[in-house]
Design a protein around this motif. Structure first.
Motif, short mmCIF file in Angstrom:
data_model
loop_
_atom_site.label_atom_id
_atom_site.label_comp_id
_atom_site.label_asym_id
_atom_site.label_seq_id
_atom_site.Cartn_x
_atom_site.Cartn_y
_atom_site.Cartn_z
N UNK A 3 0.83 -1.22 0.00
CA UNK A 3 0.00 0.00 0.00
C UNK A 3 0.86 1.26 0.00
N UNK A 4 2.07 1.14 0.60
CA UNK A 4 2.96 2.32 0.65
C UNK A 4 3.36 2.80 -0.74
N UNK A 5 3.31 1.90 -1.71
CA UNK A 5 3.64 2.29 -3.09
C UNK A 5 2.62 3.28 -3.66
N UNK A 6 1.45 3.28 -3.04
CA UNK A 6 0.37 4.19 -3.44
C UNK A 6 -0.15 3.88 -4.86
N UNK A 7 -0.04 2.59 -5.24
CA UNK A 7 -0.52 2.20 -6.58
C UNK A 7 -1.93 1.62 -6.53
N UNK A 8 -2.41 1.31 -5.34
CA UNK A 8 -3.74 0.70 -5.19
C UNK A 8 -4.64 1.63 -4.40
N UNK A 9 -5.90 1.59 -4.75
CA UNK A 9 -6.88 2.43 -4.05
C UNK A 9 -6.97 1.99 -2.59
N UNK A 10 -7.02 0.67 -2.36
CA UNK A 10 -7.11 0.16 -0.98
C UNK A 10 -6.64 -1.30 -0.92
N UNK A 11 -6.70 -1.87 0.30
CA UNK A 11 -6.23 -3.26 0.49
C UNK A 11 -7.11 -4.25 -0.25
N UNK A 12 -8.33 -3.88 -0.46
CA UNK A 12 -9.30 -4.65 -1.23
C UNK A 12 -8.69 -5.02 -2.59
N UNK A 13 -8.14 -4.00 -3.27
CA UNK A 13 -7.53 -4.23 -4.60
C UNK A 13 -6.22 -5.00 -4.48
N UNK A 14 -5.50 -4.76 -3.36
CA UNK A 14 -4.23 -5.48 -3.15
C UNK A 14 -4.52 -6.97 -2.95
N UNK A 15 -5.57 -7.25 -2.20
CA UNK A 15 -5.92 -8.65 -1.94
C UNK A 15 -6.27 -9.36 -3.25
N UNK A 16 -7.00 -8.69 -4.12
CA UNK A 16 -7.37 -9.30 -5.40
C UNK A 16 -6.12 -9.50 -6.28
N UNK A 17 -5.21 -8.50 -6.20
CA UNK A 17 -3.96 -8.60 -6.95
C UNK A 17 -3.17 -9.82 -6.47
N UNK A 18 -3.14 -10.01 -5.15
CA UNK A 18 -2.39 -11.13 -4.57
C UNK A 18 -3.03 -12.45 -4.98
N UNK A 19 -4.36 -12.47 -5.03
CA UNK A 19 -5.07 -13.68 -5.47
C UNK A 19 -4.65 -14.03 -6.91
N UNK A 20 -4.67 -12.99 -7.77
CA UNK A 20 -4.30 -13.21 -9.17
C UNK A 20 -2.85 -13.67 -9.28
N UNK A 21 -1.99 -13.09 -8.41
CA UNK A 21 -0.57 -13.49 -8.42
C UNK A 21 -0.46 -14.98 -8.08
N UNK A 22 -1.26 -15.41 -7.09
CA UNK A 22 -1.23 -16.82 -6.66
C UNK A 22 -1.68 -17.73 -7.80
N UNK A 23 -2.73 -17.31 -8.49
CA UNK A 23 -3.24 -18.12 -9.61
C UNK A 23 -2.20 -18.18 -10.73
N UNK A 24 -1.66 -17.01 -11.08
CA UNK A 24 -0.69 -16.94 -12.17
C UNK A 24 0.49 -17.85 -11.90
N UNK A 25 0.92 -17.88 -10.64
CA UNK A 25 2.11 -18.65 -10.28
C UNK A 25 1.76 -20.04 -9.73
N UNK A 26 0.51 -20.43 -9.94
CA UNK A 26 0.03 -21.79 -9.59
C UNK A 26 0.32 -22.15 -8.14
N UNK A 27 0.14 -21.20 -7.25
CA UNK A 27 0.36 -21.49 -5.84
C UNK A 27 -0.69 -22.48 -5.33
N UNK A 28 -1.80 -22.59 -6.06
CA UNK A 28 -2.85 -23.53 -5.67
C UNK A 28 -2.31 -24.96 -5.66
N UNK A 29 -1.28 -25.20 -6.50
CA UNK A 29 -0.76 -26.56 -6.60
C UNK A 29 0.13 -26.90 -5.41
#
Lengths: 667, 119
Positions: free
Chosen positions: B22-48
């Motif tokens: 959040x300190x980067x000031x690139x996201x409106x709120x943690x809500x968007x950061x959480x979704x970004x992190x979810x997408x990061x997990x999917x992209x990098x197949x952390x589910x596996x």
């Protein structure tokens, strides 16, 4: 002719204790050699202090606090104040001028100028003259108003270019000084006095006219017009005084502007940087906002790879089931054809006889879903629908990849951050530089004051113009009335008054015309002499001489007759020296020339030529030069026997300089 | 069918990482950061390798799933990707926390100058 015989300085600037420079000799040049910081400008100031009680800063006309002139080492040793003794010869009379700055009684450690007192003594021969006589003598032998032509800082020679600018107050002041050194005020005073006398005779004439019944009315009218004229002339004088005050104020502001030029430049830079930082911060803020709106949906694009992989997988599974389904349909069609054949006993394609056992085997195969030609099971049918549903859903979820866009915004933000940081560093450096400046508020308001002053000058000049128009009109009306009186004067009191007035008017006209003629003649002489000096010291054979303007400003003339509009700072220097030389040649007041760093901007050839011309400038020339400003050996060779003395300013410490006579330097 | 989550949130560890981002000031709120992190997990197949992550209790930021996934995009994605999953929002919560923990490791090692490198 004024000639300096010796200068003694005691605890004045870097000159600790009592030190004397001897100038006693015939006409010629004295060179005082000294590197930067050794006290050349302080020596120039020692002359200025002795004569006028003033000390100027380097390259400026701003007066220094005198306390700062005390020698620091002596000050630390408890010896406060300083003294300068200037021994002079003016037309055969020897004077010794002493000016000292000593601590007031009761003050143990002086803290400011207020803790000091100044004493001035002038000895004529061996007798100390009264303060009134002292002031009178000093004003006669070296008036302060013309001192710029005797004591000058080479760095300030550029000021003479202002004479080419009509609107400049520095130029105006220099013009006044030039006329003063050339003796113009003597004639102007004569004109002013005769003009005042004429007024008196004009009043007497109107009074006499009023006593005569025939001329009573004209006399009264004349008196009224004379009163009107006087009132306008008084107003005009007040306005001219006001103009002079404003010109002085303007010059002070110009000096202040020059002094605060660097500060103003820094303040402008500070303002520009603050504005630039603000703009960049705004741009960064906008980029961050753009980024925030992108990061709201950017995450969807990150799912793309997985969605595509899954779609490929789903496509495979769907294709497998659909292939099986297609095969079944085709097989079913074949079976249907075969069934027709069973009924006829012959193959519908090749028309051969069909074996019933073969037909039965085929029928079994297509009716069994586990075989390659079998139909989809119910489970497989459901699976296919599910897979197609998932594929359709994933297709809807697929979003575009925003990585490139976000990267581009990140790069812009990074660039802006670096630019802001650089600008902030630059701003910090400026703030640090400005922290040492005492009055930044004044530096920023000085240009505003300058504009206001110019505006006031313009209003006063307009007022003078109007008053002068009224004065001219009133003078013409008075002349008309005087003409009428003249015709009726007869031979009584009125006629006598008329004759006295006419006589006085003629004397006034002589002075008035004399001023103009003298000015014109002086200008011609100054132009001629300055041209001669210029041609002597200039290195450019295509320059034919100098042309003078109304303000005694000098233009360089090309041999083609054209005027050189733009000249280098070096040539500005040469023109200024030529003017000073010409003024000395034409001035009733003759005296020594003391020059501080006069060669700074000149090339070696010009230095050589000016050195050779030094004896033309004045009978006594004292040069304050840094080592290498001119070549020592060359200077000695060029000046020959006209070089009378050489002194060297030697460093003892940063705050202590010793004046040493150079061995074998006396001619 | 197992009961799915109504509120999903960040663990303390994930919350700390979200705050750093959040300190980067690139996201409106943690809500968007959480979704970004979810997408990061999917992209990098952390589910596996989700079992490798020690995801504790959620005491950081939390949201109602109706707010977090108003258009059911995440829900539809998860059930498309994992048709057998009975509790999609629980899976989403696991993945966004795993994504943040993984991002935290990278940030600790290499620092954080932007987010495009994670996309």
């Amino acid at each position: 002719m004024l000639r300096f015989l010796s200068l003694t300085v005691e605890d004045f600037g870097p000159y600790k204790s009592r030190q004397t420079i001897d100038f006693t000799s015939d006409d010629g040049v004295t060179i005082i050699w000294g590197n930067n910081g050794r006290g050349k400008t302080t020596l120039l100031n020692a002359f200025r202090y002795a004569l006028f009680g003033k000390v100027y800063g380097r390259n400026t006309k701003i007066q220094h606090s005198l306390q700062k002139i005390s020698n620091w080492e002596s000050f630390d040793e408890g010896k406060y104040g300083f003294k300068v003794i200037l021994k002079m010869d003016s037309d055969g009379v020897v004077y010794e001028l002493t000016r000292q700055y000593t601590v007031r009684p009761g003050v143990s450690i002086p803290l400011s100028d207020n803790d000091y007192k100044e004493d001035v003594f002038l000895k004529r021969g061996t007798t100390i003259v009264s303060p009134e006589e002292r002031d009178h003598i000093l004003k006669s032998i070296m008036p302060e108003q013309v001192s710029r032509f005797f004591l000058f800082d080479g760095e300030l020679l550029g000021e003479y270019e202002e004479l080419l600018n009509d609107e400049n107050s520095i130029g105006h002041k220099i013009k006044e000084s030039i006329e003063r050194i050339l003796g113009v005020p003597v004639l102007i005073n004569g004109f002013t006095d005769t003009k005042a006398a004429l007024k008196e005779y004009q009043n007497r004439l109107s009074k006499a006219a009023q006593k005569d019944q025939n001329t009573q009315i004209i006399g009264s009218l004349l008196e009224a017009k004379q009163a009107e004229l006087k009132s306008h002339e008084d107003d005009c004088i007040s306005l001219k005084k006001r103009l002079e005050e404003l010109q002085n104020e303007k010059q002070k502001i110009e000096d202040e502007m020059k002094r605060t030029e660097r500060t103003r430049e820094l303040l402008n830079q500070q303002k520009r940087l603050k504005e630039a930082i603000e703009k960049k911060e705004e741009a960064k803020k906008a980029k961050l906002q753009e980024m925030k709106s992108l990061t709201k949906k950017a995450w969807q694009g990150m799912l793309g790879t997985r969605i595509n992989d899954l779609m490929v997988q789903l496509d495979g599974e769907i294709a497998e089931l659909e292939t099986k389904k297609t095969k079944y349909v085709i097989s079913q069609q074949i079976v249907d054809e075969l069934k027709k054949g069973i009924n006829t006993g012959r193959c519908p394609v090749c028309d051969q006889t069909l074996d019933i056992s073969l037909i039965n085997r085929l029928n079994d195969k297509i009716n069994n879903p586990s075989t390659a030609f079998g139909s989809l099971t119910a489970e497989e049918e459901n699976k296919l629908i599910e897979l197609q549903g998932r594929k359709a859903q994933l297709k809807k979820l697929n979003a575009s990849d925003l990585k490139a866009q976000i990267k581009s915004i990140e790069d812009s933000i990074a660039d802006l951050t670096v630019e802001i940081s650089d600008a902030e560093q630059e701003l910090d450096a400026i703030v640090k530089q400005l922290s040492g400046v005492e009055d930044t508020a004044r530096a920023s308001s000085v240009t505003n004051d300058f504009a206001k002053c110019i505006q006031k000058i313009s209003v006063v000049e307009e007022g003078i113009k109007k008053e002068e128009e009224i004065i001219t009109k009133t003078i013409n009306e008075i002349r008309g009335l005087e003409e009428k009186l003249k015709k009726q004067a007869g031979s009584g009191e009125l006629a006598k008054a008329e004759k006295r007035k006419e006589f006085c008017e003629k004397i006034k006209d002589i002075f008035e015309k004399g001023v103009d003629l003298y000015r014109d003649s002086l200008k011609q002489k100054v132009e001629r002499d300055a041209s001669n000096i210029f041609v002597n010291i200039s290195n450019e054979p295509d320059y034919s001489g100098l042309k003078i303007n109304e303000n005694y400003g000098l233009y360089i003339a090309h041999k083609s007759g054209r005027i050189i509009e733009i000249r280098s700072s070096g040539y500005e220097h040469i023109v200024a020296l030529s003017l000073i030389g010409a003024l000395h040649k034409n001035a009733p007041l003759q005296g020594p020339v003391i020059m501080d760093s006069p060669f700074g901007r000149l090339d070696p050839e010009h230095k050589r030529k000016i050195t050779a011309s030094l004896p033309i400038l004045s009978e006594q020339v004292i040069l304050l030069v840094y080592i290498d400003e001119i070549d020592e050996q060359l200077a000695r060779k060029i000046l020959g026997s006209t070089l009378k003395h050489e002194y060297e300013l030697c460093r003892i410490s940063a705050m202590h300089t010793e004046i040493k006579k150079m061995i074998g330097s006396d001619n | 069918m197992a009961e799915d989550k109504v509120n999903i949130g960040l663990t303390n560890e994930a919350n700390e990482v979200a705050e750093k981002i959040a300190e980067l000031d690139c996201f409106e709120d943690k809500f968007d950061i959480a979704k970004f992190a979810f997408a990061y997990a999917i992209k990098n197949e952390l589910d596996k390798r989700i079992s490798e992550f020690n995801i504790g209790e959620g005491r950081g930021a939390s949201w109602n799933v109706g707010t977090f996934d108003g258009d059911k995009y995440l829900y539809n994605f998860i059930i498309s990707l994992f048709p057998d999953i009975q509790t999609p929002y629980r899976q989403i919560e696991l993945l966004m926390n795993a994504g943040l923990i993984e991002l935290g490791k990278i940030i600790n090692e290499s620092g954080l100058s932007g987010i495009s490198e994670f996309m």
